[in-house]
Motif scaffolding. Structure first.
Motif, mmCIF file in Angstrom:
data_model
loop_
_atom_site.group_PDB
_atom_site.id
_atom_site.type_symbol
_atom_site.label_atom_id
_atom_site.label_comp_id
_atom_site.label_asym_id
_atom_site.label_seq_id
_atom_site.Cartn_x
_atom_site.Cartn_y
_atom_site.Cartn_z
ATOM 1 N N THR A 1 -5.992 -9.207 15.331
ATOM 2 C CA THR A 1 -5.514 -8.512 13.560
ATOM 3 C C THR A 1 -4.828 -7.774 13.730
ATOM 4 O OG1 THR A 1 -7.515 -6.317 14.656
ATOM 5 C CG2 THR A 1 -8.058 -8.423 13.515
ATOM 6 N N LEU A 2 -3.824 -6.263 12.418
ATOM 7 C CA LEU A 2 -3.350 -5.346 12.759
ATOM 8 C C LEU A 2 -4.058 -4.351 13.225
ATOM 9 C CD1 LEU A 2 -2.718 -6.193 8.513
ATOM 10 C CD2 LEU A 2 -1.381 -6.743 10.599
ATOM 11 N N VAL A 3 -5.168 -3.979 13.390
ATOM 12 C CA VAL A 3 -5.824 -2.877 13.939
ATOM 13 C C VAL A 3 -5.508 -2.733 15.677
ATOM 14 C CG1 VAL A 3 -8.100 -1.632 14.729
ATOM 15 C CG2 VAL A 3 -7.416 -2.481 12.308
ATOM 16 N N VAL B 1 0.963 1.753 18.243
ATOM 17 C CA VAL B 1 2.019 2.335 16.507
ATOM 18 C C VAL B 1 1.106 2.297 15.686
ATOM 19 C CG1 VAL B 1 4.103 1.403 17.099
ATOM 20 C CG2 VAL B 1 2.435 -0.313 15.715
ATOM 21 N N HIS B 2 0.925 2.637 13.941
ATOM 22 C CA HIS B 2 -0.321 2.848 13.218
ATOM 23 C C HIS B 2 -0.289 1.015 13.007
ATOM 24 C CE1 HIS B 2 -2.375 3.510 9.206
ATOM 25 N NE2 HIS B 2 -2.405 4.382 9.755
ATOM 26 N N ARG B 3 -1.532 0.829 11.710
ATOM 27 C CA ARG B 3 -1.343 -1.031 11.291
ATOM 28 C C ARG B 3 -0.802 -1.101 10.529
ATOM 29 N NH1 ARG B 3 -4.160 0.224 6.901
ATOM 30 N NH2 ARG B 3 -6.162 1.592 6.975
ATOM 31 N N ILE C 1 0.869 -11.572 5.360
ATOM 32 C CA ILE C 1 0.050 -10.769 6.153
ATOM 33 C C ILE C 1 -1.402 -11.482 5.336
ATOM 34 C CG2 ILE C 1 -1.391 -8.856 5.639
ATOM 35 C CD1 ILE C 1 1.566 -8.475 7.381
ATOM 36 N N ARG C 2 -2.212 -11.330 6.729
ATOM 37 C CA ARG C 2 -3.247 -12.136 6.111
ATOM 38 C C ARG C 2 -4.853 -11.295 5.407
ATOM 39 N NH1 ARG C 2 -3.266 -13.792 11.485
ATOM 40 N NH2 ARG C 2 -4.441 -11.703 12.324
ATOM 41 N N GLY C 3 -5.218 -11.235 4.626
ATOM 42 C CA GLY C 3 -5.797 -11.012 2.836
ATOM 43 C C GLY C 3 -7.833 -10.308 3.949
ATOM 44 N N ARG C 4 -7.495 -8.732 4.183
ATOM 45 C CA ARG C 4 -8.627 -8.741 5.534
ATOM 46 C C ARG C 4 -9.862 -8.443 4.428
ATOM 47 N NH1 ARG C 4 -8.698 -3.288 8.564
ATOM 48 N NH2 ARG C 4 -10.735 -2.910 8.333
ATOM 49 N N GLY C 5 -10.533 -8.810 5.489
ATOM 50 C CA GLY C 5 -12.641 -8.835 4.549
ATOM 51 C C GLY C 5 -13.119 -9.297 5.541
ATOM 52 N N ARG D 1 1.441 -12.410 18.628
ATOM 53 C CA ARG D 1 0.071 -12.279 18.332
ATOM 54 C C ARG D 1 -0.302 -12.182 17.563
ATOM 55 N NH1 ARG D 1 -1.060 -10.604 23.340
ATOM 56 N NH2 ARG D 1 -0.101 -9.912 24.876
ATOM 57 N N TYR D 2 0.473 -11.899 16.104
ATOM 58 C CA TYR D 2 -0.258 -11.757 15.133
ATOM 59 C C TYR D 2 -0.946 -12.999 14.528
ATOM 60 C CZ TYR D 2 -1.692 -11.171 9.539
ATOM 61 O OH TYR D 2 -2.015 -10.739 8.783
#
Length: 108
Positions: free
Chosen positions: A23-25, A33-35, A49-53, A17-18
């Motif tokens: 997204t992690l959230v 579970v927590h992100r 891990i993709r950069g959040r922005g 899915r990722y």
């Protein structure tokens, strides 16, 4: 908080899915579970891990909302990012960041 352990099949689904764009959230909510736990599973599977922005397509609207008086936190909530992410994106666009603190109340 109750600790949730994922079985290998769930971690496989989480990774899939990722990689499909979740997204992690979103994954944290899906698997209860927590992100950061989601991120830890991805790291253990060597998934970058993709950069959040703030998405480039949302930047103009974020600038507009901030100029209209929304706080950094309110703008971030609209786009699913932190206030610091919004601050960095707006500052990079040359937007002057207002001082923190409570907004003044307007009396009628």
């Amino acid at each position: 908080m109750t600790q949730t352990f994922l079985i290998p099949a769930q971690v496989d689904e989480l990774v899939a899915r990722y990689q499909a764009g979740a997204t992690l959230v979103e994954l944290g909510e899906r698997f209860s579970v927590h992100r950061r736990t989601v991120a830890a599973h991805l790291v253990r599977r060597s998934v970058p891990i993709r950069g959040r922005g703030l998405d480039e397509s949302h930047l103009a609207k974020a600038v507009e909302l901030y100029a209209d008086g929304l706080t950094l936190m309110e703008v971030g909530s609209r786009f699913g990012v932190s206030q610091q992410t919004v601050r960095r994106a707006l500052a990079a666009e040359g937007v002057v960041i207002r001082p923190g603190g409570r907004r003044a109340r307007v009396s009628a």
